[in-house]
Write a protein that holds these residues in place. Structure first.
Motif, PDB file in Angstrom:
ATOM      1  N   ARG A  89       0.760  -1.532  -0.137  1.00 41.63           N
ATOM      2  CA  ARG A  89       0.144   0.115   0.121  1.00 41.63           C
ATOM      3  C   ARG A  89       0.587   1.705   0.178  1.00 41.63           C
ATOM      4  NH1 ARG A  89      -4.722  -0.857   4.536  1.00 41.63           N
ATOM      5  NH2 ARG A  89      -6.094  -2.866   3.529  1.00 41.63           N
ATOM      6  N   GLN A  90       1.984   1.104  -0.135  1.00 42.18           N
ATOM      7  CA  GLN A  90       2.951   2.417   0.535  1.00 42.18           C
ATOM      8  C   GLN A  90       2.147   3.408   1.329  1.00 42.18           C
ATOM      9  OE1 GLN A  90       5.965   2.567  -1.353  1.00 42.18           O
ATOM     10  NE2 GLN A  90       5.529   0.213  -1.690  1.00 42.18           N
ATOM     11  N   ASP A  91       2.371   3.004   2.324  1.00 41.49           N
ATOM     12  CA  ASP A  91       1.968   4.045   3.421  1.00 41.49           C
ATOM     13  C   ASP A  91       0.339   4.608   3.250  1.00 41.49           C
ATOM     14  OD1 ASP A  91       3.558   3.745   4.700  1.00 41.49           O
ATOM     15  OD2 ASP A  91       5.450   4.494   4.170  1.00 41.49           O
ATOM     16  N   SER A  92      -0.591   3.629   2.132  1.00 41.33           N
ATOM     17  CA  SER A  92      -1.449   4.586   2.021  1.00 41.33           C
ATOM     18  C   SER A  92      -2.217   3.537   2.975  1.00 41.33           C
ATOM     19  CB  SER A  92      -1.728   4.387   1.089  1.00 41.33           C
ATOM     20  OG  SER A  92      -2.010   2.603   0.514  1.00 41.33           O
ATOM     21  N   GLY A  93      -2.774   3.572   3.889  1.00 41.42           N
ATOM     22  CA  GLY A  93      -3.140   2.172   5.186  1.00 41.42           C
ATOM     23  C   GLY A  93      -4.532   2.911   6.200  1.00 41.42           C
ATOM     24  N   THR A  94      -4.457   2.407   6.734  1.00 41.82           N
ATOM     25  CA  THR A  94      -4.851   3.229   8.275  1.00 41.82           C
ATOM     26  C   THR A  94      -4.550   3.115   9.114  1.00 41.82           C
ATOM     27  OG1 THR A  94      -6.911   2.397   7.471  1.00 41.82           O
ATOM     28  CG2 THR A  94      -7.104   3.046  10.083  1.00 41.82           C
ATOM     29  N   PHE A  95      -4.002   4.414  10.034  1.00 40.08           N
ATOM     30  CA  PHE A  95      -3.101   3.592  11.063  1.00 40.08           C
ATOM     31  C   PHE A  95      -3.792   4.443  12.612  1.00 40.08           C
ATOM     32  CE2 PHE A  95      -0.227   6.883  13.892  1.00 40.08           C
ATOM     33  CZ  PHE A  95       0.443   5.857  14.452  1.00 40.08           C
ATOM     34  N   SER A  96      -4.494   3.064  13.584  1.00 39.49           N
ATOM     35  CA  SER A  96      -5.087   3.835  14.251  1.00 39.49           C
ATOM     36  C   SER A  96      -4.087   4.231  16.019  1.00 39.49           C
ATOM     37  CB  SER A  96      -5.695   2.023  15.129  1.00 39.49           C
ATOM     38  OG  SER A  96      -7.046   1.890  13.853  1.00 39.49           O
ATOM     39  N   ILE A  97      -4.203   4.843  16.295  1.00 39.38           N
ATOM     40  CA  ILE A  97      -4.824   5.882  17.906  1.00 39.38           C
ATOM     41  C   ILE A  97      -5.414   5.800  18.767  1.00 39.38           C
ATOM     42  CG2 ILE A  97      -3.172   7.771  18.664  1.00 39.38           C
ATOM     43  CD1 ILE A  97      -3.302   8.801  16.001  1.00 39.38           C
ATOM     44  N   ALA A  98      -5.390   5.722  19.550  1.00 32.63           N
ATOM     45  CA  ALA A  98      -5.743   4.651  21.733  1.00 32.63           C
ATOM     46  C   ALA A  98      -5.428   6.639  21.940  1.00 32.63           C
ATOM     47  CB  ALA A  98      -6.001   4.032  21.467  1.00 32.63           C
ATOM     48  N   THR A  99      -6.048   7.105  22.305  1.00 33.37           N
ATOM     49  CA  THR A  99      -5.377   7.774  23.159  1.00 33.37           C
ATOM     50  C   THR A  99      -6.560   8.347  24.373  1.00 33.37           C
ATOM     51  OG1 THR A  99      -4.327   9.726  23.396  1.00 33.37           O
ATOM     52  CG2 THR A  99      -6.222   9.937  22.341  1.00 33.37           C
ATOM     53  N   THR A 100      -6.325   9.279  25.482  1.00 36.23           N
ATOM     54  CA  THR A 100      -7.561   9.666  26.403  1.00 36.23           C
ATOM     55  C   THR A 100      -8.261  11.361  25.425  1.00 36.23           C
ATOM     56  OG1 THR A 100      -6.312  11.368  27.359  1.00 36.23           O
ATOM     57  CG2 THR A 100      -6.202   9.196  28.113  1.00 36.23           C
ATOM     58  N   HIS A 101      -8.982  11.851  26.231  1.00 30.81           N
ATOM     59  CA  HIS A 101      -9.878  13.731  25.054  1.00 30.81           C
ATOM     60  C   HIS A 101      -8.662  14.652  25.398  1.00 30.81           C
ATOM     61  CE1 HIS A 101     -12.732  16.272  24.593  1.00 30.81           C
ATOM     62  NE2 HIS A 101     -11.632  17.062  25.560  1.00 30.81           N
ATOM     63  N   THR A 102      -7.887  15.081  26.608  1.00 26.55           N
ATOM     64  CA  THR A 102      -7.073  15.815  26.914  1.00 26.55           C
ATOM     65  C   THR A 102      -6.239  15.724  25.929  1.00 26.55           C
ATOM     66  OG1 THR A 102      -7.652  15.701  29.017  1.00 26.55           O
ATOM     67  CG2 THR A 102      -5.578  16.604  28.518  1.00 26.55           C
ATOM     68  N   GLN A 103      -5.805  14.281  25.725  1.00 27.22           N
ATOM     69  CA  GLN A 103      -4.218  14.721  24.040  1.00 27.22           C
ATOM     70  C   GLN A 103      -5.167  14.753  23.065  1.00 27.22           C
ATOM     71  OE1 GLN A 103      -1.177  13.833  25.870  1.00 27.22           O
ATOM     72  NE2 GLN A 103      -2.236  13.817  27.327  1.00 27.22           N
ATOM     73  N   ALA A 104      -5.963  13.699  22.894  1.00 23.31           N
ATOM     74  CA  ALA A 104      -6.897  13.764  21.611  1.00 23.31           C
ATOM     75  C   ALA A 104      -7.000  15.355  20.673  1.00 23.31           C
ATOM     76  CB  ALA A 104      -8.149  12.948  22.259  1.00 23.31           C
ATOM     77  N   ARG A 105      -7.246  16.206  22.252  1.00 18.23           N
ATOM     78  CA  ARG A 105      -8.026  17.450  21.996  1.00 18.23           C
ATOM     79  C   ARG A 105      -6.606  18.680  22.374  1.00 18.23           C
ATOM     80  NH1 ARG A 105      -8.754  22.016  21.555  1.00 18.23           N
ATOM     81  NH2 ARG A 105      -9.796  24.060  22.314  1.00 18.23           N
ATOM     82  N   TYR A 106      -5.858  18.460  22.653  1.00 20.10           N
ATOM     83  CA  TYR A 106      -4.432  19.515  23.173  1.00 20.10           C
ATOM     84  C   TYR A 106      -3.282  19.356  22.672  1.00 20.10           C
ATOM     85  CZ  TYR A 106      -7.994  21.576  26.066  1.00 20.10           C
ATOM     86  OH  TYR A 106      -9.221  21.806  26.655  1.00 20.10           O
ATOM     87  N   VAL A 107      -3.125  17.713  22.756  1.00 17.16           N
ATOM     88  CA  VAL A 107      -1.463  17.241  21.927  1.00 17.16           C
ATOM     89  C   VAL A 107      -1.444  17.223  20.578  1.00 17.16           C
ATOM     90  CG1 VAL A 107       0.081  15.472  22.799  1.00 17.16           C
ATOM     91  CG2 VAL A 107      -1.034  16.577  24.446  1.00 17.16           C
ATOM     92  N   LEU A 108      -2.538  16.362  20.120  1.00 13.88           N
ATOM     93  CA  LEU A 108      -2.765  15.345  19.041  1.00 13.88           C
ATOM     94  C   LEU A 108      -2.767  16.335  17.977  1.00 13.88           C
ATOM     95  CD1 LEU A 108      -3.981  12.109  20.054  1.00 13.88           C
ATOM     96  CD2 LEU A 108      -1.620  12.744  19.465  1.00 13.88           C
ATOM     97  N   PRO A 109      -3.268  17.059  18.044  1.00 13.05           N
ATOM     98  CA  PRO A 109      -4.026  18.057  16.509  1.00 13.05           C
ATOM     99  C   PRO A 109      -2.894  18.476  15.571  1.00 13.05           C
ATOM    100  CG  PRO A 109      -5.293  18.873  18.099  1.00 13.05           C
ATOM    101  CD  PRO A 109      -4.282  17.838  18.354  1.00 13.05           C
ATOM    102  N   ALA A 110      -1.893  18.528  16.463  1.00 14.37           N
ATOM    103  CA  ALA A 110      -0.214  19.072  15.814  1.00 14.37           C
ATOM    104  C   ALA A 110       0.418  18.290  14.919  1.00 14.37           C
ATOM    105  CB  ALA A 110       0.794  20.514  15.911  1.00 14.37           C
TER     106      ALA A 110
END
Length: 314
Positions: A89-110
């Motif tokens: 697939r040459q990096d065209s698959g699905t990357f699944s990330i499990a995290t908490t709300h705080t990380q998803a809202r404030y840390v992961l966007p960038a």
């Protein structure tokens, strides 16, 4: 012996030896599951499960060793599939990330946005939950990577590495008496109604331990998993908020809320990144880890996954 038999045995163990639930989970029949397990036991010459009539009662001692081997075999089969997917697939698959709300809202966007720029064909799936749910998603292989402050290091099935340090801050309305206090003590905070995180989220364990060490009982009047919810109730005058420092970074200049650092009172927290032990990590997982923190180069993660690294800092 075959992979179907291995999966039936593994799923039976996961489903607390309930063959009806095992069959449902694997979309097959209960008699088919029972027959496959019996055939595997006959071929191996040992009982994997002890029985009472047709019911499975417990996993036998040799059965525990068989299960351990099955876990390795099925994990490596999964890794083989991932290797094939990555190179086809040459990096065209699905990357699944499990995290908490705080990380998803404030840390992961960038870092998520940066990864998408690097790999525009990659699909990213965010799974939000409690730290324990994050760990279980990794163990169950629902997610490739986990990020949380609590719980992850407690799971033997996971390899965890420190990602970054952070502190809690006190949040009060600008006209609150503590907003202008020169120094804040735990004794002062213990006298205030407090609005903070649920015990399983965002460093709450450290908050409780800090008060307990001073033989103080905090007056928690509201618990939430969402920093924005905590700030909303602080604005309504419900109490003094204690939130993660990153939850205040986006507050505009002249905000109606004032944040005061509590690191000297509560200490620092460490958010950790986690992977399932023995899993095959695709290239984009390493790339994302480096975007999260420069202290997570690929070589360090590879050493940790192989069990060769003994000191990861922090």
């Amino acid at each position: 012996m075959n992979l179907h038999q291995f999966r039936f045995v593994q799923e039976a163990a996961r489903r607390n030896l309930n063959l009806t639930e095992t069959a449902k989970a694997l979309f097959t029949s209960q008699p088919g599951v029972s027959k496959a397990i019996l055939e595997l036991e006959e071929e191996l010459g040992v009982d994997i499960f002890s029985r009472h009539g047709k019911r499975l009662r417990r996993i036998t001692e040799p059965g525990q060793q068989v299960l351990a081997c099955i876990e390795i075999i099925l994990r490596e089969v999964g890794n083989l599939k991932r290797i094939g997917e990555e190179y086809s697939r040459q990096d065209s698959g699905t990357f699944s990330i499990a995290t908490t709300h705080t990380q998803a809202r404030y840390v992961l966007p960038a870092p998520v946005a940066q990864l998408r720029k690097q790999l525009p064909q990659l699909r990213i799936s965010l799974h939000q939950g409690s730290p324990d749910q994050v760990a279980k998603m990794l163990v169950d292989e629902t997610a490739d990577l986990g990020l949380a402050t609590e719980s992850l290091a407690q799971y033997a099935e996971l390899v965890t590495l420190p990602c970054y340090e952070w502190q809690h801050v006190m949040v009060v309305p600008r006209d609150h008496p503590l907003a202008s206090a020169e120094r804040i003590s735990l004794e002062q905070l213990a006298q205030e109604p407090l609005v903070s995180y649920h015990p399983s989220f965002t460093g709450r364990t450290r908050i409780d331990k800090a008060f307990a060490a001073r033989h103080l009982t905090p007056n928690i009047v509201l618990e939430a998993i969402d920093s924005d919810v905590i700030k909303t109730y602080v604005r309504l005058g419900m109490g003094v908020g204690i939130v993660a420092e990153m939850a205040m970074r986006e507050e505009p200049a002249g905000s109606d809320l004032v944040a005061r650092p509590l690191g000297a009172l509560l200490g620092s927290n460490v958010t950790r990144i986690a992977f399932k032990r023995g899993a095959y990590l695709r290239n984009y997982v390493y790339a994302f880890a480096e975007l999260l923190s420069e202290r997570l180069p690929r070589k360090l993660i590879e050493k940790a996954m192989s069990g060769d690294a003994s000191d990861f800092g922090l």
